[in-house]
Design a protein around this motif. Sequence first.
Motif, short mmCIF file in Angstrom:
data_model
loop_
_atom_site.label_atom_id
_atom_site.label_comp_id
_atom_site.label_asym_id
_atom_site.label_seq_id
_atom_site.Cartn_x
_atom_site.Cartn_y
_atom_site.Cartn_z
N ALA A 2 0.85 -1.19 0.00
CA ALA A 2 0.00 0.00 0.00
C ALA A 2 0.89 1.24 0.00
O ALA A 2 1.92 1.27 0.66
N VAL A 3 0.48 2.21 -0.76
CA VAL A 3 1.20 3.48 -0.79
C VAL A 3 0.22 4.55 -0.36
O VAL A 3 -0.82 4.73 -0.98
N PHE A 26 -5.35 6.34 -0.64
CA PHE A 26 -4.11 5.77 -1.17
C PHE A 26 -4.42 4.69 -2.20
O PHE A 26 -5.54 4.20 -2.28
N TRP A 27 -3.41 4.33 -2.96
CA TRP A 27 -3.48 3.24 -3.92
C TRP A 27 -2.95 1.98 -3.25
O TRP A 27 -2.00 2.05 -2.46
N ALA A 28 -3.53 0.83 -3.57
CA ALA A 28 -3.04 -0.43 -3.03
C ALA A 28 -3.38 -1.56 -4.00
O ALA A 28 -4.35 -1.48 -4.75
N ALA A 35 -4.22 -2.25 -9.32
CA ALA A 35 -4.18 -1.28 -8.21
C ALA A 35 -5.53 -0.59 -8.06
O ALA A 35 -6.20 -0.27 -9.04
N VAL A 36 -5.93 -0.40 -6.80
CA VAL A 36 -7.22 0.21 -6.47
C VAL A 36 -6.95 1.49 -5.67
O VAL A 36 -6.07 1.51 -4.81
N TYR A 37 -7.70 2.55 -5.98
CA TYR A 37 -7.60 3.79 -5.22
C TYR A 37 -8.64 3.75 -4.11
O TYR A 37 -9.84 3.87 -4.36
N PHE A 38 -8.19 3.53 -2.89
CA PHE A 38 -9.08 3.47 -1.74
C PHE A 38 -9.23 4.86 -1.14
O PHE A 38 -8.26 5.57 -0.95
N ILE A 48 -9.43 -6.39 1.87
CA ILE A 48 -8.59 -7.51 2.31
C ILE A 48 -9.48 -8.66 2.80
O ILE A 48 -9.24 -9.83 2.49
N PHE A 49 -10.53 -8.33 3.56
CA PHE A 49 -11.48 -9.33 4.05
C PHE A 49 -12.15 -10.04 2.87
O PHE A 49 -12.25 -11.28 2.83
#
Length: 104
Positions: A2-3, A26-28, A35-38, A48-49
Amino acid sequence: MAVHINQLPQSVKDKLGLKDTAYKQFWAIIGNKPAVYFRSTWEYYYAIFLEKLERDGKIVGWKHEPKTFWFEKVKRGVRSYLPDFCVTHLNGDEEWCEVKGLMD
Protein backbone atom coordinates in the motif's frame (compact mmCIF):
# COMPACT_ATOMS: atom_id res chain seq x y z
CA MET A 1 1.56 -3.39 -0.71
CA ALA A 2 0.00 0.00 0.00
CA VAL A 3 1.20 3.48 -0.79
CA HIS A 4 -0.33 6.31 1.19
CA ILE A 5 -1.16 9.40 -0.81
CA ASN A 6 1.18 11.48 1.37
CA GLN A 7 4.12 9.32 0.23
CA LEU A 8 3.71 10.32 -3.42
CA PRO A 9 5.84 13.15 -4.83
CA GLN A 10 3.88 16.38 -5.31
CA SER A 11 4.45 16.23 -9.09
CA VAL A 12 2.71 12.82 -9.23
CA LYS A 13 -0.17 14.02 -7.05
CA ASP A 14 -0.61 17.07 -9.28
CA LYS A 15 -0.58 14.94 -12.45
CA LEU A 16 -3.18 12.55 -11.04
CA GLY A 17 -5.28 15.30 -9.47
CA LEU A 18 -4.87 13.87 -5.98
CA LYS A 19 -5.16 15.97 -2.86
CA ASP A 20 -3.94 15.22 0.65
CA THR A 21 -6.82 14.70 3.04
CA ALA A 22 -7.39 13.52 6.57
CA TYR A 23 -9.22 10.48 5.13
CA LYS A 24 -5.98 8.64 4.27
CA GLN A 25 -6.63 8.00 0.59
CA PHE A 26 -4.11 5.77 -1.17
CA TRP A 27 -3.48 3.24 -3.92
CA ALA A 28 -3.04 -0.43 -3.03
CA ILE A 29 -2.79 -3.81 -4.75
CA ILE A 30 -4.77 -6.64 -3.20
CA GLY A 31 -4.43 -10.16 -4.52
CA ASN A 32 -3.99 -10.37 -8.29
CA LYS A 33 -6.27 -7.41 -9.03
CA PRO A 34 -5.08 -4.14 -10.56
CA ALA A 35 -4.18 -1.28 -8.21
CA VAL A 36 -7.22 0.21 -6.47
CA TYR A 37 -7.60 3.79 -5.22
CA PHE A 38 -9.08 3.47 -1.74
CA ARG A 39 -10.73 6.52 -0.22
CA SER A 40 -10.21 5.25 3.33
CA THR A 41 -8.40 2.59 5.31
CA TRP A 42 -11.85 1.16 6.14
CA GLU A 43 -12.36 0.37 2.45
CA TYR A 44 -8.86 -1.11 2.27
CA TYR A 45 -9.41 -3.47 5.20
CA TYR A 46 -12.81 -4.54 3.87
CA ALA A 47 -11.18 -5.34 0.51
CA ILE A 48 -8.59 -7.51 2.31
CA PHE A 49 -11.48 -9.33 4.05
CA LEU A 50 -13.27 -9.86 0.71
CA GLU A 51 -10.06 -11.13 -0.89
CA LYS A 52 -9.75 -13.73 1.89
CA LEU A 53 -13.36 -14.82 1.32
CA GLU A 54 -12.62 -15.17 -2.40
CA ARG A 55 -9.46 -17.22 -1.80
CA ASP A 56 -11.33 -19.48 0.64
CA GLY A 57 -14.01 -20.10 -1.99
CA LYS A 58 -16.78 -18.42 -0.01
CA ILE A 59 -17.54 -15.81 -2.70
CA VAL A 60 -16.93 -15.77 -6.44
CA GLY A 61 -15.29 -12.35 -6.41
CA TRP A 62 -15.44 -8.66 -5.58
CA LYS A 63 -14.90 -5.33 -7.35
CA HIS A 64 -14.22 -1.87 -5.99
CA GLU A 65 -16.50 0.92 -7.33
CA PRO A 66 -17.38 -0.91 -10.56
CA LYS A 67 -20.65 0.87 -11.37
CA THR A 68 -22.43 4.18 -10.87
CA PHE A 69 -26.20 4.02 -10.49
CA TRP A 70 -28.05 6.94 -12.11
CA PHE A 71 -31.50 8.12 -11.07
CA GLU A 72 -32.77 10.04 -14.08
CA LYS A 73 -36.16 10.89 -12.56
CA VAL A 74 -34.61 12.81 -9.67
CA LYS A 75 -34.90 16.51 -10.52
CA ARG A 76 -32.97 18.02 -7.59
CA GLY A 77 -30.28 16.77 -5.29
CA VAL A 78 -28.11 13.72 -5.75
CA ARG A 79 -28.79 11.94 -9.04
CA SER A 80 -26.13 9.25 -8.88
CA TYR A 81 -24.70 6.74 -6.43
CA LEU A 82 -21.33 4.95 -6.55
CA PRO A 83 -21.26 2.02 -4.10
CA ASP A 84 -17.86 1.03 -2.71
CA PHE A 85 -18.00 -2.68 -3.53
CA CYS A 86 -19.86 -5.28 -5.55
CA VAL A 87 -19.60 -8.80 -4.11
CA THR A 88 -20.57 -11.76 -6.28
CA HIS A 89 -21.85 -14.68 -4.21
CA LEU A 90 -21.55 -18.38 -5.08
CA ASN A 91 -25.13 -18.48 -6.42
CA GLY A 92 -24.37 -15.56 -8.78
CA ASP A 93 -26.23 -12.91 -6.78
CA GLU A 94 -24.56 -9.51 -6.53
CA GLU A 95 -24.47 -7.58 -3.28
CA TRP A 96 -23.61 -3.88 -3.30
CA CYS A 97 -21.76 -2.69 -0.20
CA GLU A 98 -21.02 0.76 1.19
CA VAL A 99 -18.26 1.18 3.76
CA LYS A 100 -18.55 3.93 6.33
CA GLY A 101 -16.01 4.73 8.99
CA LEU A 102 -16.19 6.53 12.27
CA MET A 103 -16.94 10.27 12.07
CA ASP A 104 -16.11 12.51 14.98
